[in-house]
Design an enzyme around this catalytic site. Structure first.
Site, PDB file in Angstrom:
ATOM      1  N   ASP A 262      18.558  11.710  22.593  1.00 28.84           N
ATOM      2  CA  ASP A 262      18.713  10.209  23.095  1.00 28.84           C
ATOM      3  C   ASP A 262      18.237   9.165  21.966  1.00 28.84           C
ATOM      4  O   ASP A 262      17.598   9.642  20.987  1.00 28.84           O
ATOM      5  CB  ASP A 262      17.968  10.335  24.223  1.00 28.84           C
TER       6      ASP A 262
HETATM    7  C1  BGC Z   1      19.817   6.170  27.131  1.00 31.02           C
HETATM    8  C2  BGC Z   1      21.170   7.090  27.123  1.00 31.02           C
HETATM    9  C3  BGC Z   1      22.335   6.236  26.218  1.00 31.02           C
HETATM   10  C4  BGC Z   1      21.695   5.849  24.919  1.00 31.02           C
HETATM   11  C5  BGC Z   1      22.953   5.223  24.146  1.00 31.02           C
HETATM   12  C6  BGC Z   1      19.645   5.588  25.725  1.00 31.02           C
HETATM   13  O1  BGC Z   1      18.516   4.476  26.039  1.00 31.02           O
HETATM   14  O2  BGC Z   1      18.599   6.930  27.708  1.00 31.02           O
HETATM   15  O3  BGC Z   1      21.776   7.404  28.536  1.00 31.02           O
HETATM   16  O4  BGC Z   1      23.473   7.146  26.198  1.00 31.02           O
HETATM   17  O5  BGC Z   1      20.660   5.111  24.889  1.00 31.02           O
HETATM   18  O6  BGC Z   1      22.941   3.925  24.306  1.00 31.02           O
END
Ligand code: BGC
Length: 720
Positions: A262
């Site tokens: 993530d």
């Molecule tokens: C979130 C994810 C997301 C990623 C990219 C993160 O902060 O937890 O769910 O896919 O950002 O935007």
């Protein structure tokens, strides 16, 4: 493309660059001067940026084409970038938040919506969506419950399966197919206290039998990517959890796709306190099974040292890089780096009438009629209609994570009712702000005046989209004080009032459930939310959604889910308080939620005949059927979700008092009867046993059928 041959030509940095994902701003044309600073923060140079393999946060075909042109030109082997994006509930044409979709109990519809979304995304240059979110959710304080389909693993499994198949089509062969990245692996939906990013404490049994199945369902459906979660489980950050990312995911489940971290999660492992520095975090993540790091370059920076120290091997690196190149190849990017990105198709498809129609129907199917004393549906002949409340003419009803969706594209409730009833006298008053910190009550008098002599009052309340989603945990689940004051005043003025709710999580509605004649839960319904609300309120559509997440009676009940254990001291009445002391009770609240899992009303009525079972014994390789006749006894056509639950009475680990095992959504015309037949097999009775294996145990089971998790008929069978 011969990706092995390509790999053979690549230097170490060129290879490992494929494992780096950077924000789109790094690749914009004529941006070279501007990337020096951001690149330096990542300890890389602008020249290193040219090696990066993928990007995120870009919008539209034009941006994609320009970024791709620039990136492929600069990359030493002209390897195209993979473009990833959070397409969660629609790309430009937005449908209800996933929690709403869960309530539709309609995986076929979710599949169609995912197909439509893949198309809108593909023409805008998206190759991978960071969806579906398979996190099981039981704590409405967590802001991201809106991204999940709810508290039940059976529903979640079916929904993520539909999402993945819908996005990926025939395994990415079609022009409009995009790859699915299931997230957040694992148990991100169970943070302590409901606080986002917080630690998760969970037994291996709880993880295996309750939380992991939905991720596995996505993998089984063919999801090409998995995203590791931010949280720790038992003190181990998922990004560095080899047992999860390698042993279970690749070893047990046979996943051969890509794992991505993530956002900035490699660095966050240092903040967690799990690793000393960037090099150790990079090693831990790579060793655990992460291929791509999102928006950082730790592994890229330290790979040579790690190789020199013999902690990683070239073979491991090649495997990870090949996984990236394979996805690019499967998407056809080496032949055409722009793939389906096409501005003309964007103009033709985004917000087209067909897609708007689909999302309106999805909003109708996802909304849940929580209460109705008979005021709904309102007569279309109503002469004067008052549409009041902070969401009466509010465009911010799309929900978080809307990608290219824009508030101004959405139809408000006021607009929806005006379009449906052009001749009616419609007045609109906001009454108060949706801002939870705003205490100004001066608009209430005008709202009351508008409601006074109206034939129908539509009172639009809720929680604005900006209060749910990532980083938006709440400790209070009630409506803000100003909205409660408005509701009291309007309800006291005109009993012909229905409350329409727009929110991204279950709310505590205990007072309004008592005082309001009707409550219609719209969730955050998307682009055509107001049209769907109008159709539902005035009977053009019949509500059929059922809750996939319990609505607590008070915030102190959360986390809460219907599949609780009995305890050694169950309360005699889970709906009442105070109840007998020394039971598993609250002194000041019931045990049951206000609105239970599976609950949802209709404008028609359904009568369930006596349930029948084909045999009272089940063998390990046999099957029995459970059936029930359901009749539409009202005067409107409708759709009813018939639910099947099972309870295992005695087992070597205690089983829940009921677990949803199957459901069927059927359409019934007035007077029509349909027989719903469920098949029960041994594999539905398996659980994570004391010896840490999945299996069932012989013995007696209750099988229950009904319209929700509480109003159930029951019969018994024995597994032999
Ligand atoms: C979130 C994810 C997301 C990623 C990219 C993160 O902060 O937890 O769910 O896919 O950002 O935007």
């Amino acid at each position: 493309m011969d990706i092995q041959a390509l790999l053979a030509k690549m230097t170490l940095q060129e290879k490992v660059g494929q494992l780096v994902q950077l924000n789109a701003s790094f690749f914009r044309k004529n941006n070279e001067a501007a990337i020096t600073g951001p690149a330096a923060k990542l300890n890389i140079t602008p020249a290193d940026v040219a090696n990066a393999g993928s990007t995120l946060t870009f919008i539209g075909a034009a941006a994609m084409r320009s970024i791709q042109e620039n990136a492929t030109e600069k990359n030493p082997h002209h390897i195209p970038l993979l473009f990833m994006q959070d397409v969660i509930h629609g790309y430009r044409t937005i449908y209800p938040i996933p929690l709403g979709l869960g309530c539709s109990f309609d995986p076929d519809m979710v599949y169609e919506l995912a197909r439509m979304t893949a198309k809108e995304s593909a023409v805008s240059g998206v190759h991978v969506t960071f969806s579906p979110m398979a996190d099981m959710v039981r704590d409405a304080r967590w802001g991201r419950v809106m991204e999940s389909t709810g508290e039940d693993k059976e529903v979640n499994c079916r929904m993520v399966d539909a999402f993945v198949r819908g996005y990926q089509g025939d395994d990415l062969k079609g022009k409009y197919d995009i790859a699915a990245c299931v997230k957040h692996f694992a148990a991100y939906g169970a943070p302590e206290g409901g606080r986002d990013y917080n630690a998760v404490e969970m037994s291996e049994r709880g993880l295996r039998q309750t939380y992991l199945p939905a991720y596995k369902a996505a993998v089984d459906a063919g999801a090409r990517m998995v995203m590791a979660s931010f949280n720790t489980i038992g003190g181990v950050p998922s990004t560095g959890n080899k047992e999860l990312l390698t042993d279970i995911l690749r070893g047990e489940w046979g996943f051969d796709g890509l794992v991505i971290s993530d956002y900035d999660a490699y660095r966050e492992m240092i903040v967690h306190g799990a690793y000393e520095n960037e090099k150790e975090a990079a090693f831990a993540a790579f060793d655990a099974g992460c291929d791509i790091e999102m928006v950082s370059a730790h592994f890229y920076v330290y790979v040579q040292q790690l190789l020199d120290e013999g902690r990683v091997t070239m073979e491991q690196i090649d495997e990870a890089v090949l996984r990236v190149l394979k996805l690019k190849d499967d998407l056809g990017l080496f032949e055409n780096p722009y793939r389906s990105a096409n501005e003309e198709e964007e103009a033709r498809l985004h917000l087209c009438a067909e897609h708007r129609d689909m999302v309106r129907r999805a909003a109708e199917q996802s909304s849940v009629l929580l209460k109705n004393d008979g005021v709904l549906p309102f007569a279309k002949s109503a002469k004067k209609i008052a549409v009041v409340g902070p969401f009466a003419d509010e465009h911010g009803i799309l929900g978080e994570w809307v990608c290219a969706g824009r508030d101004e594209d959405s139809v408000t409730v006021l607009q929806g009712i005006r379009a449906l009833l052009p001749d009616a006298d419609i007045v609109c008053e906001k009454g108060c702000s949706w801002d939870i910190f705003e205490t100004d009550l001066s608009g209430i008098d005008a709202a009351v005046a508008a409601a006074k002599d109206a034939d129908a009052v539509v009172l639009c309340l809720g929680e604005h989209q900006q209060y749910s989603g990532e980083g938006n945990s709440r400790a209070d689940l009630g409506l803000p004080a100003a909205q409660i004051a408005l509701a009291r005043a309007v309800l006291a003025t005109n009993p012909n009032t229905a409350i329409v709710l727009f929110n991204g999580r279950p709310l505590v509605l205990t007072e309004l459930a008592d005082t309001a004649p009707a409550i219609l839960e719209m969730w955050q319904p998307g682009t055509e939310g107001g049209s769907a609300a109008a159709n539902l309120l005035f009977g053009e559509a019949n509500p059929s959604g059922k809750l996939t997440m319990s609505f607590p009676w008070c915030v102190g009940q959360v986390p809460i889910a219907y599949d609780r254990q009995n305890t050694g001291r169950p309360v005699p009445n889970a709906k009442a308080f105070p109840v007998t002391r020394y039971t598993s009770r609250y002194i000041d609240a019931p045990v049951d939620p206000l609105f239970p899992f599976g609950h949802g009303l209709s404008y028609t009525t359904y009568e369930y005949g006596p349930m029948a079972i084909s045999a009272d014994t089940l063998t390990a390789d046999g099957a029995i059927t459970v059936s029930v006749d359901v009749t539409n006894t009202g005067d409107r056509a409708g759709r009813e979700t018939v639910q099947l639950y099972i309870r295992d009475h005695v087992a070597d680990v205690v089983r829940p008092i009921k677990e949803l095992k199957d459901f069927a959504k059927i359409a019934l015309d007035p007077g029509e009867t349909k027989t719903v037949t469920f098949t029960v097999k041994e594999d539905m009775l398996r659980f994570w046993k004391r010896d840490m294996s999945f299996g069932s145990e012989v013995g007696t089971f209750d099988v229950m059928v009904g319209p929700d998790s509480e109003r159930l008929q029951k019969l018994r069978f024995t597994l032999v």
